[in-house]
Design an enzyme around this catalytic site. Structure first.
Site, short mmCIF file in Angstrom:
data_model
loop_
_atom_site.label_atom_id
_atom_site.label_comp_id
_atom_site.label_asym_id
_atom_site.label_seq_id
_atom_site.Cartn_x
_atom_site.Cartn_y
_atom_site.Cartn_z
N CYS A 2 0.87 -1.17 0.00
CA CYS A 2 0.00 0.00 0.00
C CYS A 2 0.91 1.23 0.00
O CYS A 2 2.10 1.13 0.25
CB CYS A 2 -0.87 0.02 1.25
SG CYS A 2 -1.75 -1.51 1.52
N ARG A 27 1.79 1.49 -6.02
CA ARG A 27 2.03 0.53 -4.94
C ARG A 27 0.81 -0.33 -4.64
O ARG A 27 0.92 -1.37 -3.98
CB ARG A 27 2.42 1.27 -3.66
CG ARG A 27 3.70 2.05 -3.77
CD ARG A 27 4.01 2.75 -2.47
NE ARG A 27 4.29 1.79 -1.43
CZ ARG A 27 5.48 1.25 -1.21
NH1 ARG A 27 6.49 1.58 -1.97
NH2 ARG A 27 5.66 0.38 -0.25
N TRP A 74 -3.63 -2.02 -1.31
CA TRP A 74 -3.57 -3.33 -1.97
C TRP A 74 -4.03 -4.30 -0.89
O TRP A 74 -3.32 -4.53 0.08
CB TRP A 74 -2.13 -3.62 -2.40
CG TRP A 74 -2.00 -4.88 -3.19
CD1 TRP A 74 -2.18 -5.04 -4.54
CD2 TRP A 74 -1.65 -6.19 -2.70
NE1 TRP A 74 -1.97 -6.34 -4.91
CE2 TRP A 74 -1.65 -7.07 -3.80
CE3 TRP A 74 -1.36 -6.70 -1.44
CZ2 TRP A 74 -1.36 -8.43 -3.68
CZ3 TRP A 74 -1.07 -8.06 -1.32
CH2 TRP A 74 -1.06 -8.90 -2.43
N ASN A 98 0.59 0.32 6.04
CA ASN A 98 1.08 -0.56 4.98
C ASN A 98 1.80 -1.70 5.68
O ASN A 98 2.69 -1.46 6.49
CB ASN A 98 2.06 0.21 4.08
CG ASN A 98 2.80 -0.70 3.11
OD1 ASN A 98 2.27 -1.73 2.70
ND2 ASN A 98 4.02 -0.32 2.75
N GLY A 99 1.39 -2.95 5.38
CA GLY A 99 2.03 -4.11 6.02
C GLY A 99 0.97 -5.08 6.51
O GLY A 99 -0.19 -5.00 6.11
N GLU A 483 10.84 -14.51 -18.95
CA GLU A 483 10.52 -13.10 -18.71
C GLU A 483 9.48 -12.60 -19.71
O GLU A 483 8.56 -11.86 -19.35
CB GLU A 483 11.82 -12.27 -18.77
CG GLU A 483 11.67 -10.77 -18.68
CD GLU A 483 10.96 -10.26 -17.41
OE1 GLU A 483 10.74 -11.04 -16.47
OE2 GLU A 483 10.61 -9.07 -17.40
N LYS A 487 5.87 -11.08 -18.63
CA LYS A 487 5.44 -9.75 -19.05
C LYS A 487 4.08 -9.83 -19.71
O LYS A 487 3.19 -9.05 -19.41
CB LYS A 487 6.48 -9.21 -20.04
CG LYS A 487 6.85 -7.79 -19.94
CD LYS A 487 7.77 -7.35 -18.84
CE LYS A 487 7.49 -7.86 -17.50
NZ LYS A 487 8.50 -7.57 -16.52
N GLU A 490 1.18 -10.76 -17.12
CA GLU A 490 0.82 -9.81 -16.04
C GLU A 490 0.10 -8.57 -16.54
O GLU A 490 -0.68 -7.98 -15.80
CB GLU A 490 2.04 -9.44 -15.18
CG GLU A 490 3.03 -8.51 -15.80
CD GLU A 490 4.15 -8.11 -14.83
OE1 GLU A 490 3.88 -7.90 -13.65
OE2 GLU A 490 5.30 -8.00 -15.30
N HIS A 506 8.61 -32.96 -23.59
CA HIS A 506 8.39 -33.65 -22.31
C HIS A 506 7.06 -33.24 -21.68
O HIS A 506 6.87 -33.38 -20.48
CB HIS A 506 9.56 -33.36 -21.36
CG HIS A 506 10.86 -33.86 -21.90
ND1 HIS A 506 11.18 -35.19 -21.97
CD2 HIS A 506 11.90 -33.19 -22.45
CE1 HIS A 506 12.37 -35.33 -22.52
NE2 HIS A 506 12.83 -34.13 -22.82
N LYS A 605 3.30 -2.68 -7.41
CA LYS A 605 4.69 -2.55 -7.84
C LYS A 605 5.66 -3.08 -6.80
O LYS A 605 6.62 -3.76 -7.11
CB LYS A 605 4.97 -1.07 -8.12
CG LYS A 605 6.37 -0.77 -8.59
CD LYS A 605 6.56 -1.19 -10.01
CE LYS A 605 7.95 -0.91 -10.54
NZ LYS A 605 8.22 -1.74 -11.72
O1 M6R Z 1 11.21 -4.84 -6.64
P1 M6R Z 1 11.60 -6.25 -7.00
O2 M6R Z 1 12.47 -6.32 -8.21
O3 M6R Z 1 12.16 -7.01 -5.85
O4 M6R Z 1 10.21 -6.95 -7.39
C1 M6R Z 1 10.16 -8.30 -7.69
C2 M6R Z 1 8.88 -8.65 -8.40
O5 M6R Z 1 7.77 -8.34 -7.60
C3 M6R Z 1 8.74 -7.91 -9.74
O6 M6R Z 1 9.83 -8.14 -10.56
C4 M6R Z 1 7.45 -8.38 -10.46
O7 M6R Z 1 7.57 -9.70 -10.86
C5 M6R Z 1 7.15 -7.46 -11.64
N1 M6R Z 1 5.76 -7.09 -11.66
C6 M6R Z 1 7.45 -8.06 -12.96
O8 M6R Z 1 7.17 -7.22 -14.03
#
Ligand code: M6R
Length: 610
Positions: A2, A27, A74, A98-99, A483, A487, A490, A506, A605
């Site tokens: 958050c 966030r 969040w 937040n937490g 990756e 991308k 998400e 496999h 984020k």
């Molecule tokens: O801030 P960080 O790099 O530690 O975050 C790790 C993941 O939460 C972050 O890379 C997440 O997978 C992204 N949304 C990917 O695009």
């Protein structure tokens, strides 16, 4: 996860709070709210929509007052609703959090017995009621009640607390979730991230774990949980308020994709010296500590974990250092065997990811020779708590999908590999020269790849209406396939999986049909002929292929196969350069699918809860 903001000033604070929330929305964004104090009462407005809607609501129901707090959420405990949205109010107190308060249920049970009633399902309301109980029912001054309640908490928090009966003080505290105090002239602020406060100040106190602060318009008093006064270090931020503007771009993600040439140039700045990589000036780096290293453990989450997987290929092949890579949420809960002379590396954009941070703290007790973080946020917990740090210098990344943070992490890992390889004598001066000259050419090479954006956007139309997709790669391009899949899923919500192409037969080959695009990352390298066999396996089963290549090998376009050719570039740069069209593909698919590109559903984020 958050975002919180608090302000105490000699002017109305709601515009500062709302602008802060707008800047923190990355966030978490499933609901938000603001609460100020005026004429001995609270003015509280909440919404289950975005900050823009909250701002409009505040115009209808103004929130005057010189003291206030705000929150963008969040959800953890209790779904998104106005009742669960923060700020929460109990009697004369209001609070944002937040937490996660892990022992909130027990707290709540005792408070129910003491006659408290709860409106929300949140852990925050239980903690606030506990503070209220200690203050109002047991007579502790508010700061003592705050500190006592926090000393009982199991879990993590960044908190901002206000008292409508005493609007001259803003209380804040931090344990396990980030919080900064912003210093103004005749006004002071607090927020989860400096970005929120850049329009009002550049001077910050980065709160440390277990600290509490009391802010008035004229001073900031910092304490530990026993209320012993602490010295506060003030730091100046070099970020500017514009770092969070979209400029000419439609989305932050698009802007951040196109910023990569400059970001990569800044990552390498001052770290190349002639034909050599020189990291000796990097904060804390000591040749003595690093030259003895003969194994590396990399721990990270999400995209940063994928960067670690690429790093493993480089570190083993070029520096001859045995390397293993683990997901932080797994590493922190298992018993690892630590080899002697082993370096522990974390990778993180935010430097606040709860699992990565917990893994670092665990590693520090496990006998590693040293800890190093590759990180994008200079005052983050990970940076502060690691022995050495390598800043990625990507600049503020706002889009939830990590783009420039990833490619700059890759560059940092390549620089680290070359530095360690040379230090250990595993890399010849000729090879080091070859790689450094390739690295110097990287920003231009990235620009050339990004100039193919229009072609990728046409390709994205192929994905419209598709529900599943496979990404294939071999060798060092396997993590790039992972990756690419992450991308796409998400931000476009198309289900995508990355596979090592050799694994196809496999299991996943059973999925191949003409409705599921198969994206192949096929640079000109030693594994191309092997990959071509895998491509044939897909073709033979009627699969639709979308191949990113460099025009090498026997790959040809046909009605089943679309080929997108990237400009030629040094082989060592392939993982970085092939990432770019995959980012563009995900971006355009998300735009076509009409999703919220920068704030995709259910995500945030910065994942500061485990
Ligand atoms: O801030 P960080 O790099 O530690 O975050 C790790 C993941 O939460 C972050 O890379 C997440 O997978 C992204 N949304 C990917 O695009």
């Amino acid at each position: 996860m958050c975002g919180i903001v608090g302000a105490i000033a000699q002017r109305d604070v709601s515009p500062i709070l709302l602008e802060g929330l707008r800047r923190l929305e990355y966030r978490g964004y499933d609901s938000c709210g603001v609460c100020t104090v005026s004429d001995g009462g609270f003015n509280c407005v909440k919404t289950v929509e975005k900050v823009q809607a909250l701002t409009a609501k505040v115009q209808q129901h103004p929130c005057p007052g010189r003291l206030g707090i705000a929150h963008t959420r969040w959800a953890t405990h209790g779904g998104p609703s106005e009742t669960n949205a923060h700020p929460h109010i109990v009697g004369n107190l209001a609070m944002v959090h937040n937490g996660i308060i892990e022992n909130f249920a027990q707290m709540k049970e005792e408070l129910l017995k003491a006659g408290y009633a709860f409106k929300s399902q949140t852990d925050t309301e239980a903690l606030l009621a506990r503070i209220h109980f200690l203050h109002a029912k047991q007579g502790l001054p508010l700061i003592n009640a705050f500190a006592k309640a926090l000393s009982e908490v199991k879990g993590s928090y960044a908190l901002a607390l206000i008292d409508r009966d005493h609007p001259e003080t803003l209380y804040v505290a931090r344990q396990g979730s980030p919080l900064v105090i912003g210093l103004g002239i005749g006004e002071n602020f607090a927020a989860s991230d400096v970005l929120a406060l850049l329009p009002v100040t550049r001077r910050f106190i980065y709160m440390k774990e277990g600290e509490i602060a009391a802010l008035t318009t004229s001073e900031v008093k910092l304490y530990d949980l026993s209320l012993n006064p602490l010295h506060a270090e003030i730091a100046e931020s070099d970020l500017d308020a514009e770092s969070i503007s979209k400029g000419k771009y439609r989305h932050f993600m698009q802007k951040e994709i196109f910023e990569q040439p400059e970001a990569l140039a800044s990552t390498m700045m001052g770290r190349l010296s002639g034909d050599r990589v020189d990291l000796s000036s990097v904060a804390g780096f000591s040749k003595a500590a690093l030259s003895d290293i003969d194994s590396i453990k990399i721990v990270a989450c999400g995209t940063s974990y994928h960067a670690g997987l690429v790093g493993k290929y480089w570190l083993e092949e070029l520096a001859g250092i045995s390397t293993s890579v683990e997901i932080a949420s797994e590493y922190r809960y298992r018993k690892a065997v630590v080899k002697p002379h082993s370096l522990f590396v974390t990778i993180s954009q935010s430097g606040e990811t709860a699992d990565t941070l917990a893994s670092l703290r665990l590693a520090k007790k496990q006998g590693y020779a040293a800890t190093l973080c590759v990180c994008n946020v200079s005052a983050s917990s990970l940076m502060r708590e690691s022995d050495f740090s390598l800043m990625t210098r990507a600049g503020a990344e706002i889009g939830v999908a990590s783009t420039k943070a990833f490619t700059t992490q890759l560059l940092c890992l390549l620089l680290l590999t070359v530095y360690l390889g040379a230090l250990r004598g595993a890399l010849s001066p000729e090879r080091e020269k070859e790689i450094t000259s390739a690295i110097r050419a990287l920003p231009e090479a990235a620009r050339a790849v990004l100039s193919g954006d229009e072609r990728v956007s046409r390709l994205a139309e192929e994905f419209a209406g598709k529900h599943h997709c496979l990404f294939l790669g071999r060798g060092i391009m396997y993590p790039i396939a992972l990756e690419g899949a992450l991308k796409l899923k998400e931000i476009s919500y198309i289900h995508a999986e990355g596979y090592a192409a050799g694994e196809l037969k496999h299991g996943p080959i059973a999925l191949i049909d003409d409705k599921m695009p198969v994206v192949v990352v096929a640079p000109d390298n030693a594994l191309l002929s092997k990959l071509e066999s895998n491509i044939e396996e897909v073709r033979a089963r009627g699969g639709r292929l979308c191949v990113f290549s460099q025009g090498a090998g026997s790959l040809r376009e046909d009605p089943q196969t679309e080929i997108l050719t990237l400009p030629p570039a040094p082989a060592i740069l392939q993982p970085i350069l092939f990432t770019l069209p995959l980012q563009l593909l995900a971006y355009h698919c998300a735009v076509i699918n009409g999703t919220d590109v920068d704030q995709p559903r259910n995500l945030a984020k910065s994942v500061t809860v485990e």
